[in-house]
Design a protein around this motif. Structure first.
Motif, PDB file in Angstrom:
ATOM      1  N   ILE A 192     -29.778 -73.309  77.563  1.00  0.00           N
ATOM      2  CA  ILE A 192     -28.977 -72.598  76.556  1.00  0.00           C
ATOM      3  C   ILE A 192     -29.852 -72.298  75.328  1.00  0.00           C
ATOM      4  O   ILE A 192     -30.567 -73.181  74.837  1.00  0.00           O
ATOM      5  CB  ILE A 192     -27.761 -73.435  76.105  1.00  0.00           C
ATOM      6  CG1 ILE A 192     -26.875 -73.773  77.292  1.00  0.00           C
ATOM      7  CG2 ILE A 192     -26.980 -72.693  75.024  1.00  0.00           C
ATOM      8  CD1 ILE A 192     -25.768 -74.774  76.967  1.00  0.00           C
ATOM      9  N   ILE A 193     -29.789 -71.076  74.879  1.00  0.00           N
ATOM     10  CA  ILE A 193     -30.499 -70.715  73.638  1.00  0.00           C
ATOM     11  C   ILE A 193     -29.472 -70.401  72.554  1.00  0.00           C
ATOM     12  O   ILE A 193     -28.537 -69.616  72.772  1.00  0.00           O
ATOM     13  CB  ILE A 193     -31.432 -69.508  73.839  1.00  0.00           C
ATOM     14  CG1 ILE A 193     -32.727 -69.970  74.504  1.00  0.00           C
ATOM     15  CG2 ILE A 193     -31.754 -68.848  72.522  1.00  0.00           C
ATOM     16  CD1 ILE A 193     -33.848 -68.960  74.474  1.00  0.00           C
ATOM     17  N   LYS A 194     -29.687 -71.008  71.412  1.00  0.00           N
ATOM     18  CA  LYS A 194     -28.888 -70.727  70.223  1.00  0.00           C
ATOM     19  C   LYS A 194     -29.637 -69.690  69.385  1.00  0.00           C
ATOM     20  O   LYS A 194     -30.786 -69.903  68.996  1.00  0.00           O
ATOM     21  CB  LYS A 194     -28.667 -72.010  69.423  1.00  0.00           C
ATOM     22  CG  LYS A 194     -27.939 -71.804  68.098  1.00  0.00           C
ATOM     23  CD  LYS A 194     -27.872 -73.129  67.330  1.00  0.00           C
ATOM     24  CE  LYS A 194     -27.225 -72.961  65.972  1.00  0.00           C
ATOM     25  NZ  LYS A 194     -27.190 -74.243  65.224  1.00  0.00           N
ATOM     26  N   ILE A 195     -28.969 -68.593  69.101  1.00  0.00           N
ATOM     27  CA  ILE A 195     -29.558 -67.549  68.251  1.00  0.00           C
ATOM     28  C   ILE A 195     -28.784 -67.555  66.926  1.00  0.00           C
ATOM     29  O   ILE A 195     -27.569 -67.399  66.918  1.00  0.00           O
ATOM     30  CB  ILE A 195     -29.467 -66.165  68.908  1.00  0.00           C
ATOM     31  CG1 ILE A 195     -30.103 -66.199  70.314  1.00  0.00           C
ATOM     32  CG2 ILE A 195     -30.144 -65.110  68.046  1.00  0.00           C
ATOM     33  CD1 ILE A 195     -29.986 -64.889  71.076  1.00  0.00           C
ATOM     34  N   GLU A 196     -29.517 -67.736  65.854  1.00  0.00           N
ATOM     35  CA  GLU A 196     -28.852 -67.905  64.546  1.00  0.00           C
ATOM     36  C   GLU A 196     -29.505 -67.045  63.493  1.00  0.00           C
ATOM     37  O   GLU A 196     -30.723 -66.890  63.437  1.00  0.00           O
ATOM     38  CB  GLU A 196     -28.940 -69.386  64.136  1.00  0.00           C
ATOM     39  CG  GLU A 196     -28.200 -69.709  62.848  1.00  0.00           C
ATOM     40  CD  GLU A 196     -28.240 -71.200  62.548  1.00  0.00           C
ATOM     41  OE1 GLU A 196     -27.417 -71.659  61.733  1.00  0.00           O
ATOM     42  OE2 GLU A 196     -29.100 -71.909  63.104  1.00  0.00           O
ATOM     43  N   LEU A 197     -28.651 -66.479  62.660  1.00  0.00           N
ATOM     44  CA  LEU A 197     -29.122 -65.675  61.543  1.00  0.00           C
ATOM     45  C   LEU A 197     -28.813 -66.419  60.248  1.00  0.00           C
ATOM     46  O   LEU A 197     -27.661 -66.711  59.957  1.00  0.00           O
ATOM     47  CB  LEU A 197     -28.433 -64.303  61.534  1.00  0.00           C
ATOM     48  CG  LEU A 197     -28.931 -63.317  60.474  1.00  0.00           C
ATOM     49  CD1 LEU A 197     -30.299 -62.795  60.872  1.00  0.00           C
ATOM     50  CD2 LEU A 197     -27.962 -62.157  60.311  1.00  0.00           C
ATOM     51  N   LYS A 198     -29.855 -66.745  59.498  1.00  0.00           N
ATOM     52  CA  LYS A 198     -29.650 -67.479  58.245  1.00  0.00           C
ATOM     53  C   LYS A 198     -29.992 -66.582  57.063  1.00  0.00           C
ATOM     54  O   LYS A 198     -30.992 -65.906  57.071  1.00  0.00           O
ATOM     55  CB  LYS A 198     -30.555 -68.731  58.220  1.00  0.00           C
ATOM     56  CG  LYS A 198     -30.158 -69.786  59.237  1.00  0.00           C
ATOM     57  CD  LYS A 198     -31.042 -71.014  59.097  1.00  0.00           C
ATOM     58  CE  LYS A 198     -30.653 -72.104  60.085  1.00  0.00           C
ATOM     59  NZ  LYS A 198     -31.502 -73.303  59.972  1.00  0.00           N
TER      60      LYS A 198
END
Length: 436
Positions: A430-436
């Motif tokens: 599983i890959i978590k893609i996050e925009l901060k």
């Protein structure tokens, strides 16, 4: 004039006495008189001269004159040489505007770097009248008729109560030397035409023109203060939200008044709009209609008006070659991390099956015809239809970006993930893609 200026500073500009001051000097009579007056009053002054390289040897001689004057008075002088014509061509502005921008940018830079408290310019009452007439002839609101402000942030104009005649008399009575700018005699510029042809006729009609004008300016300034106070109360009601890239106005706040155009003008006058009838028509227009100025756009969206700055740079496609990359986007920093479980989905985060992603990934603007499979739904949907169903404004649509794997959309960033890349019971990583 020296005693009157001392009284004026004591009564209205006392902060100058204890401040470190930078005087903008061209070498002309106005700025030379200002330097002489401030020097004789014992103020802490330095000089700043701009060489715009527009008059050949004359420009260089002006610079040398300022340097020699500073040496004579034993005060510090700063000079800067500009390619004014090149700047004007590059930025598509007039020579006068180029010189103004270059001048004020440099003055600000000097003040910041060398800790000057204020920058003094030699504008006087005749300059103020000329500015009034220029604004009047071009069309303006109340602010354009209140003249040059005596104090505007770091810029102070202590000679505004004095006329050009006062300045020249002082220079002659004190045997001052100054430079004459030959371009000031040309009437091809509006200010010079007013100075040499129009204002003399007005003074002939009314010898007390400057005194009458200054009384009018005082009355207009008092009225402007009343309008400003009221507009603060109005805008507290009219503005729904203020974000980094837009201001949202409630249309109902304007419509409840008998003259919404006046309120629109006061609320939007600083954003370059000129087609005010078109701006008023937005109040009853269909969603998506807009009016442009050179710098901003006003869009009708439902019961609101959205004000945003026009983007001058096209967003380019961003390529992501590895999952270890941290990528800067117009919305923030995009990062990828392998996780064991799926947490609660936030708007700025999605979880996808790593095996389904094909590098390189790309971030791009959405295009007409784009299709994706909305997460949690069966089947596909046009991105444009999704935006319409979500009731996004034109501004929000235009700023939307897509994260793509090959030709397939993985995520409408910060809005909706694509169902094709979802995590299932068959997912190994599983890959978590996050925009901060």
């Amino acid at each position: 004039m020296l005693e009157k200026l001392q009284q004026h500073i004591t009564q209205n500009l006392p902060f100058l006495k204890e401040s470190k001051l930078l005087i903008a000097i061209s070498g002309g009579v106005d700025s030379v008189v200002l330097v002489n007056l401030c020097y004789n009053l014992g103020l802490d002054i330095s000089l700043a001269h701009c060489n715009f390289n527009l008059r050949g040897n004359e420009s260089d001689d002006d610079e040398q004159f300022v340097i020699e004057l500073a040496n004579k008075l034993d005060i510090e002088a700063f000079t800067e040489s500009f390619d004014t014509e090149g700047y004007a061509v590059l930025n598509k502005v007039s020579i006068q505007m180029a010189a103004r921008e270059l001048r004020y940018f440099w003055f600000d830079e000097l003040a910041q770097q060398l800790a000057f408290d204020y920058i003094l310019t030699a504008h006087h009452a005749d300059d103020n009248l000329e500015t009034f007439l220029i604004n009047f002839s071009r069309g303006t609101g109340l602010d354009g008729l209140t003249g040059i402000p005596e104090v505007n942030n770091k810029f102070v104009r202590p000679l505004l109560p004095f006329s050009r005649e006062n300045v020249i008399d002082y220079a002659k009575n004190n045997n001052l030397q100054w430079r004459v700018d030959s371009s000031n005699a040309s009437t091809k510029y509006l200010r010079n035409k007013l100075r040499h042809e129009i204002i003399p006729i007005l003074k002939e009609i009314n010898p007390s023109l400057l005194q009458s004008y200054q009384g009018t300016i005082s009355n207009l300034s008092d009225t402007a203060d009343i309008v400003e106070d009221y507009m603060e109360l109005f805008l507290a009601e009219a503005i729904d939200t203020i974000e980094d890239n837009k201001i949202v106005f409630n249309i109902s706040a304007f419509k409840k008044h008998n003259n919404p155009k006046a309120y629109l003008f006061e609320a939007l006058k600083d954003y370059g709009f000129t087609q005010w009838n078109d701006v008023v028509n937005l109040l009853n227009a269909q969603s998506g209609k807009y009016v442009l100025s050179n710098t901003h756009r006003l869009i009708k969206h439902g019961d609101t008006l959205l004000l945003s700055e026009i983007e001058t740079e096209e967003i380019k496609t961003i390529t992501i070659n590895t999952f270890s990359e941290v990528t800067e986007t117009p919305f923030g920093t995009l990062s990828f991390s392998v996780v064991d479980t799926i947490a609660h989905n936030e708007a700025n985060t999605i979880f996808v099956d790593k095996a389904l992603l094909k590098l390189p990934l790309t971030i791009r603007k959405w295009e007409v015809g784009d299709v994706f499979f909305p997460f949690g739904m069966v089947g596909k949907k046009r991105v444009s239809k999704y935006f319409k169903d979500e009731k996004l404004s034109l501004l929000d649509k235009e700023s939307s970006l897509l994260l793509c794997s090959g030709e397939d959309i993985v995520w409408i960033i910060n809005r909706r993930a694509d169902n094709r890349f979802r995590v299932t019971e068959n997912t190994n990583e599983i890959i978590k893609i996050e925009l901060k």
